[in-house]
Design an enzyme around this catalytic site. Structure first.
Site, PDB file in Angstrom:
ATOM      1  N   GLU A 200       0.825  -1.208   0.000  1.00 34.79           N
ATOM      2  CA  GLU A 200       0.000   0.000   0.000  1.00 34.79           C
ATOM      3  C   GLU A 200       0.858   1.256   0.000  1.00 34.79           C
ATOM      4  O   GLU A 200       2.088   1.196   0.104  1.00 34.79           O
ATOM      5  CB  GLU A 200      -0.951  -0.056   1.213  1.00 34.79           C
ATOM      6  CG  GLU A 200      -1.875  -1.263   1.114  1.00 34.79           C
ATOM      7  CD  GLU A 200      -2.948  -1.319   2.176  1.00 34.79           C
ATOM      8  OE1 GLU A 200      -2.846  -0.603   3.188  1.00 34.79           O
ATOM      9  OE2 GLU A 200      -3.912  -2.090   1.977  1.00 34.79           O
TER      10      GLU A 200
ATOM     11  N   GLU B  17      -1.777 -10.073  -6.069  1.00 35.83           N
ATOM     12  CA  GLU B  17      -1.763 -10.802  -7.342  1.00 35.83           C
ATOM     13  C   GLU B  17      -0.864 -10.089  -8.343  1.00 35.83           C
ATOM     14  O   GLU B  17      -0.065 -10.701  -9.043  1.00 35.83           O
ATOM     15  CB  GLU B  17      -3.184 -10.871  -7.936  1.00 35.83           C
ATOM     16  CG  GLU B  17      -4.176 -11.667  -7.119  1.00 35.83           C
ATOM     17  CD  GLU B  17      -4.940 -10.803  -6.126  1.00 35.83           C
ATOM     18  OE1 GLU B  17      -4.321  -9.908  -5.493  1.00 35.83           O
ATOM     19  OE2 GLU B  17      -6.145 -11.035  -5.975  1.00 35.83           O
TER      20      GLU B  17
ATOM     21  N   CYS C 230      -9.616  -8.965  -7.304  1.00 37.26           N
ATOM     22  CA  CYS C 230     -10.375  -7.785  -7.708  1.00 37.26           C
ATOM     23  C   CYS C 230     -10.412  -7.692  -9.236  1.00 37.26           C
ATOM     24  O   CYS C 230      -9.686  -8.403  -9.937  1.00 37.26           O
ATOM     25  CB  CYS C 230      -9.769  -6.520  -7.102  1.00 37.26           C
ATOM     26  SG  CYS C 230      -8.303  -5.929  -7.971  1.00 37.26           S
TER      27      CYS C 230
ATOM     28  N   CYS D 241      -7.070  -7.050 -11.014  1.00 30.33           N
ATOM     29  CA  CYS D 241      -6.185  -8.227 -11.024  1.00 30.33           C
ATOM     30  C   CYS D 241      -6.684  -9.286 -12.001  1.00 30.33           C
ATOM     31  O   CYS D 241      -5.879  -9.976 -12.629  1.00 30.33           O
ATOM     32  CB  CYS D 241      -6.036  -8.794  -9.619  1.00 30.33           C
ATOM     33  SG  CYS D 241      -5.070  -7.687  -8.560  1.00 30.33           S
TER      34      CYS D 241
HETATM   35  N1  THU Z   1      -6.143  -6.582  -2.329  1.00 29.27           N
HETATM   36  C1  THU Z   1      -5.347  -7.513  -2.904  1.00 29.27           C
HETATM   37  O1  THU Z   1      -4.138  -7.599  -2.622  1.00 29.27           O
HETATM   38  N2  THU Z   1      -5.917  -8.357  -3.809  1.00 29.27           N
HETATM   39  C2  THU Z   1      -7.226  -8.330  -4.177  1.00 29.27           C
HETATM   40  O2  THU Z   1      -7.623  -9.019  -5.107  1.00 29.27           O
HETATM   41  C3  THU Z   1      -8.170  -7.491  -3.428  1.00 29.27           C
HETATM   42  C4  THU Z   1      -7.557  -6.412  -2.622  1.00 29.27           C
HETATM   43  C5  THU Z   1      -5.523  -5.656  -1.381  1.00 29.27           C
HETATM   44  C6  THU Z   1      -5.436  -4.235  -1.883  1.00 29.27           C
HETATM   45  C7  THU Z   1      -5.382  -3.456  -0.592  1.00 29.27           C
HETATM   46  O3  THU Z   1      -4.039  -3.396  -0.156  1.00 29.27           O
HETATM   47  C8  THU Z   1      -6.179  -4.301   0.390  1.00 29.27           C
HETATM   48  O4  THU Z   1      -6.269  -5.587  -0.193  1.00 29.27           O
HETATM   49  C9  THU Z   1      -7.587  -3.789   0.669  1.00 29.27           C
HETATM   50  O5  THU Z   1      -8.282  -3.556  -0.509  1.00 29.27           O
END
Ligand code: THU
Length: 135
Positions: A49, A60, A91, A94
């Site tokens: 982040e 991913e 998401c 991804c």
């Molecule tokens: N996140 C992922 O790493 N992969 C996903 O497919 C969904 C969301 C992460 C992004 C962010 O750092 C946190 O989860 C909350 O959205």
């Protein structure tokens, strides 16, 4: 894609381990991913982040970009792990990135319960826009 149970177990272990390196001070939502690439090597990654929230990178994509930057051009399988009671599917962004290298990839989401989603990218992103659409 059917994988030997020992290989799948290894992918799951590496996705779990990757989540420990998650940098997620804002969401406090750790995610780990492990990719089985065309060479049969495995690449893993965690979400990273940023104080400028729009720059957060999902686990991913961390794993896939590491694979691609290592010369890989095919994704056979990706395992996504969250230390939660229910699974997290990839998401939308991804899914699109998986599609670039693995339009038929197996996509397995796991967590800390028996809950899991074992599916394919075709099922998660039907009618995807991909390299073929650019002619
Ligand atoms: N996140 C992922 O790493 N992969 C996903 O497919 C969904 C969301 C992460 C992004 C962010 O750092 C946190 O989860 C909350 O959205």
């Amino acid at each position: 894609m059917k994988l030997p149970p020992s290989l799948l177990a290894r992918l799951e272990r590496l996705a779990r381990r990757a989540a420990k390196e998650s940098y997620s001070p804002y969401s406090r939502f750790a995610v780990g991913a492990a990719v089985l690439a065309g060479s049969n090597k495995i690449y893993s990654g965690a979400n990273v982040e940023n104080a400028s929230f729009g720059l957060c990178n999902c686990a991913e994509r961390t794993a896939i970009f590491t694979a691609a930057a290592s010369g890989e051009r095919k994704i056979k399988c990706i395992v996504v792990y969250t230390p939660t009671a229910s699974v997290t599917p990839p998401c939308g962004a991804c899914r699109q990135v998986i599609n670039e290298f693995g339009p038929h990839a197996r996509v397995l989401s796991i967590c800390d319960s028996e809950d899991r989603i074992d599916t394919t990218l075709d099922a998660l992103l039907p009618g995807a826009f991909g390299p073929g659409n650019l002619g």
